[in-house]
Design a protein around this motif. Sequence first.
Motif, short mmCIF file in Angstrom:
data_model
loop_
_atom_site.label_atom_id
_atom_site.label_comp_id
_atom_site.label_asym_id
_atom_site.label_seq_id
_atom_site.Cartn_x
_atom_site.Cartn_y
_atom_site.Cartn_z
N LYS A 1 51.35 30.24 53.16
CA LYS A 1 49.93 29.86 53.31
C LYS A 1 49.81 28.65 54.24
CE LYS A 1 47.91 32.09 49.55
NZ LYS A 1 46.84 32.12 48.59
N PHE B 1 47.94 29.74 43.56
CA PHE B 1 47.14 30.21 44.69
C PHE B 1 47.34 29.33 45.92
CE2 PHE B 1 43.23 31.94 46.53
CZ PHE B 1 43.31 33.23 46.06
N TRP C 1 55.64 27.93 44.26
CA TRP C 1 54.95 29.20 44.04
C TRP C 1 55.83 30.16 43.22
CZ3 TRP C 1 56.91 33.84 46.10
CH2 TRP C 1 56.16 34.97 45.78
N PHE D 1 51.73 38.29 32.28
CA PHE D 1 50.77 39.35 32.59
C PHE D 1 51.24 40.74 32.16
CE2 PHE D 1 46.90 38.61 35.21
CZ PHE D 1 46.83 37.25 34.99
N VAL E 1 37.82 35.51 32.38
CA VAL E 1 39.02 34.87 32.94
C VAL E 1 39.29 33.53 32.24
CG1 VAL E 1 38.06 33.61 34.94
CG2 VAL E 1 40.33 34.59 35.09
N GLY F 1 40.43 34.94 39.50
CA GLY F 1 39.89 36.06 38.73
C GLY F 1 38.43 35.95 38.35
N THR G 1 36.17 38.02 41.84
CA THR G 1 36.63 39.15 42.65
C THR G 1 36.22 40.50 42.05
OG1 THR G 1 38.73 38.58 41.59
CG2 THR G 1 38.60 38.22 43.95
N LEU H 1 36.12 49.15 47.17
CA LEU H 1 36.94 48.00 47.62
C LEU H 1 37.47 48.19 49.04
CD1 LEU H 1 38.97 47.17 44.42
CD2 LEU H 1 37.78 45.48 45.82
N SER I 1 36.85 42.43 48.10
CA SER I 1 36.36 41.16 47.54
C SER I 1 36.85 39.97 48.36
CB SER I 1 36.83 41.00 46.10
OG SER I 1 36.55 42.16 45.38
N PHE J 1 44.13 44.07 47.66
CA PHE J 1 44.85 43.27 46.66
C PHE J 1 46.05 42.54 47.26
CE2 PHE J 1 42.54 46.37 44.13
CZ PHE J 1 42.04 45.58 43.10
N ARG K 1 53.36 38.59 47.23
CA ARG K 1 52.14 37.92 46.77
C ARG K 1 51.03 38.90 46.46
NH1 ARG K 1 51.94 31.69 48.69
NH2 ARG K 1 50.65 31.49 46.85
N LEU K 2 51.42 40.13 46.13
CA LEU K 2 50.43 41.12 45.68
C LEU K 2 49.64 40.51 44.52
CD1 LEU K 2 49.68 44.30 45.73
CD2 LEU K 2 51.16 44.43 43.74
N CYS K 3 48.34 40.81 44.47
CA CYS K 3 47.49 40.24 43.41
C CYS K 3 48.14 40.44 42.04
CB CYS K 3 46.12 40.90 43.45
SG CYS K 3 45.11 40.52 42.02
N PHE L 1 44.96 44.35 35.58
CA PHE L 1 43.92 43.84 34.69
C PHE L 1 42.54 44.03 35.31
CE2 PHE L 1 41.34 39.92 33.84
CZ PHE L 1 40.82 40.38 32.64
N GLN M 1 39.44 46.00 33.76
CA GLN M 1 38.17 45.28 33.54
C GLN M 1 37.01 46.01 34.23
OE1 GLN M 1 37.88 41.67 35.83
NE2 GLN M 1 37.43 40.46 34.00
N MET M 2 37.21 46.38 35.49
CA MET M 2 36.13 47.02 36.26
C MET M 2 35.80 48.39 35.69
SD MET M 2 36.91 45.95 40.23
CE MET M 2 38.60 46.49 40.31
C1 HEM Z 1 38.85 43.35 42.31
C2 HEM Z 1 39.52 42.32 41.84
C3 HEM Z 1 40.54 41.53 42.61
C4 HEM Z 1 40.86 41.55 43.94
C5 HEM Z 1 40.25 42.42 45.03
C6 HEM Z 1 41.91 40.59 44.14
C7 HEM Z 1 42.50 40.32 45.36
C8 HEM Z 1 43.49 39.39 45.55
C9 HEM Z 1 44.02 39.00 46.84
C10 HEM Z 1 43.57 39.55 48.18
C11 HEM Z 1 44.96 38.07 46.63
C12 HEM Z 1 45.78 37.33 47.67
C13 HEM Z 1 45.11 36.03 47.97
C14 HEM Z 1 45.93 35.12 48.82
O1 HEM Z 1 47.14 35.05 48.66
O2 HEM Z 1 45.34 34.45 49.66
C15 HEM Z 1 45.06 37.87 45.20
C16 HEM Z 1 45.93 37.00 44.62
C17 HEM Z 1 45.92 36.72 43.28
N1 HEM Z 1 45.13 37.29 42.32
FE1 HEM Z 1 43.76 38.73 42.60
N2 HEM Z 1 42.20 40.00 42.95
C18 HEM Z 1 41.39 40.53 41.99
C19 HEM Z 1 41.34 40.19 40.65
C20 HEM Z 1 42.17 39.29 40.06
C21 HEM Z 1 42.10 38.91 38.66
C22 HEM Z 1 41.09 39.45 37.67
C23 HEM Z 1 43.07 37.98 38.46
C24 HEM Z 1 43.47 37.23 37.24
C25 HEM Z 1 42.94 37.26 36.10
C26 HEM Z 1 43.76 37.80 39.72
C27 HEM Z 1 44.83 36.96 39.92
C28 HEM Z 1 45.42 36.72 41.13
C29 HEM Z 1 46.46 35.72 41.32
C30 HEM Z 1 47.07 34.83 40.26
C31 HEM Z 1 46.77 35.73 42.68
C32 HEM Z 1 47.80 34.86 43.40
C33 HEM Z 1 49.08 35.62 43.53
C34 HEM Z 1 50.13 34.88 44.31
O3 HEM Z 1 49.80 34.11 45.21
O4 HEM Z 1 51.30 35.10 43.99
N3 HEM Z 1 43.18 38.61 40.66
N4 HEM Z 1 44.15 38.67 44.56
#
Ligand code: HEM
Length: 562
Positions: free
Chosen positions: A140, A157, A164, A175, A224, A347, A350, A416, A421, A490, A495-497, A502, A506-507
């Motif tokens: 990042k 994040f 990280w 999780f 969340v 969370g 999004t 999506l 998001s 995602f 670094r996949l979400c 979950f 949820q959705m």
């Molecule tokens: C539609 C719902 C969601 C979408 C589209 C989404 C999308 C993303 C994306 C694009 C990233 C990468 C961001 C980055 O590195 O700059 C990410 C990372 C992450 N997301 Fe999601 N997210 C969603 C829901 C959630 C929820 C509900 C949670 C937790 C309760 C969550 C937890 C995380 C975490 C912890 C990361 C960081 C992962 C890392 O860097 O290793 N996300 N998400």
Amino acid sequence: TIMNNQHLNNNNNNNMTSSSSSSSYYSFSLFSSHGMTGVFSLHDIQIVEIFLAVAVFIVIHSLRQKKFHGLPVWPVVGMLPSLIFGLRQNMYEWLTDTTNRQRGTFHFKGPWFSSLQSVVTSDPRNLEHLLKAKFSNFPKGGYFRNNLKDLLGDGIFNADNETWAKQRKTASIVFHSTKFRQLTADSLFELVHKRLLPVLEESLKNDIPIDLQDVLLRLTFDNVCMIAFGVDPGCLTPGLPEIPFACAFEKATEATVLRFVTPTCVWKMMKYLNIGPEKDLKESITGVNLFADEVIRTRKKELALQDENSKQRSDLLTVFMRLKDEKGQPFSDKFLRDICVNFILAGRDTSSVALSWFFWLINQHPETEEKILEEICRILRERESAGNVEITGPVIFQPEEIKKMDFLHAAISEALRLYPSVPVDHKEVVEDDVFPDGTVLKKGTKVIYAIYSMGRMEAIWGKDCREYKPERWLRDGRFMSESAYKFTAFNGGPRLCLGKDFAYYQMKFAAASILYRYQVKVTKNHPVEPKLALTMYMKYGLKVNLIRRDEAELHKLLRVKY
Ligand code: HEM
């Protein structure tokens, strides 16, 4: 022709010589409409001519750059005028047009000495290189981290490398644990059945349109927080109250985003002087910290007492409190605060904005809504035939039933794809590199990947890429996932979400519970367009009217044999 041209040139030269030779003693009088007289020497006129010639050259040269770079490049300000033009319309569409014109990738040349120089890409080959193959070369980076440091600290994040990796490993285990899955299912059941549906029912009874995006944002914020802190802030309660912690979080994120469009030295100066958005940021972060500190203090006491309540807990805060760092010490309060705040940021909005776009899309595609309803009713029928019981009373979907909803999964994924998001994301280059498409990347360059644009590329999704077609995700009625480097909503690679499974649960749970009971009609003439922010909110929310499902129609669907 050559002789004619030479003749013309000679004439021109003669004319030029004669005018320049007489310039010293010729002058012109100009009479303005006010009767004032201005006197210009021929020398002055030549300066104007030179100036005009240079200006014309710059304009032609800058516009010709468009052919090579996708956008005109102006001296000093680079591509900034085009960016400003893009910001005044739909920024994401502007980005899509430009990346498409440049076959997926272009260099954005910002003003000299600005931090806007970057490479923008929507090419899946580059995405795979960036997010997986050369993962460690694209963190990042410092620019992102510095801008977010005050709000996110060293949380997952906002962290790279070791910091990280450690959080990711522990959070991943949490999780995927059964206890945590149970917590997510229980908390969601509580929120949807005891809070969301009653609020929707109230709006139906009073026959008042409701902002569905706002209601969904409240739902996911409470959800969340229950998962991260093990505390329910109560945003989604009758009357939809303003909750200080939620407001502080919202304001802190908005003020932080402003740093990305403000030169670093300017926001640092404002921070030092405690003025403008930096003053708001400081105040709102204090609000966030007050809440976090209070929860951490209370939980510590609860854990020390070893009461029954604390033994049951499986939220992130409690799990991390029970763990020790590499030196065998408990994690610091600051670290615990950062972990929770980061999960809340990731969370909180999004899933709700994704659901808002989903409801808007199915409002325009009644055939999709009908298929979702048929699928829900088929699954409920299977429940009846398995248990030989007729469904009476309120329908509560079970986790294994949600899992079976392939068509709903496809309909949400398709929403999506078109409205991710997180519409754009960002990385920084550590060492010089070359993308698979040949783009040269210099150390320190910022790379922007345009997730929104990727969903609208013919090369990835075909000619119908702009159409909403959930069927494209299905083979023989089963959901088929796509490569994370084509469908990047995602993110992908290490670094996949972390919340992907979950988020789908949820959705799907919220969407099925709403759609089974109500038809969601977007209010006539309600304007819908994306807001320019880190998350793709609907700028004016989503005003809807609810219509109760006809029981006879549902009953018929429940009895139909497919
Ligand atoms: C539609 C719902 C969601 C979408 C589209 C989404 C999308 C993303 C994306 C694009 C990233 C990468 C961001 C980055 O590195 O700059 C990410 C990372 C992450 N997301 Fe999601 N997210 C969603 C829901 C959630 C929820 C509900 C949670 C937790 C309760 C969550 C937890 C995380 C975490 C912890 C990361 C960081 C992962 C890392 O860097 O290793 N996300 N998400």
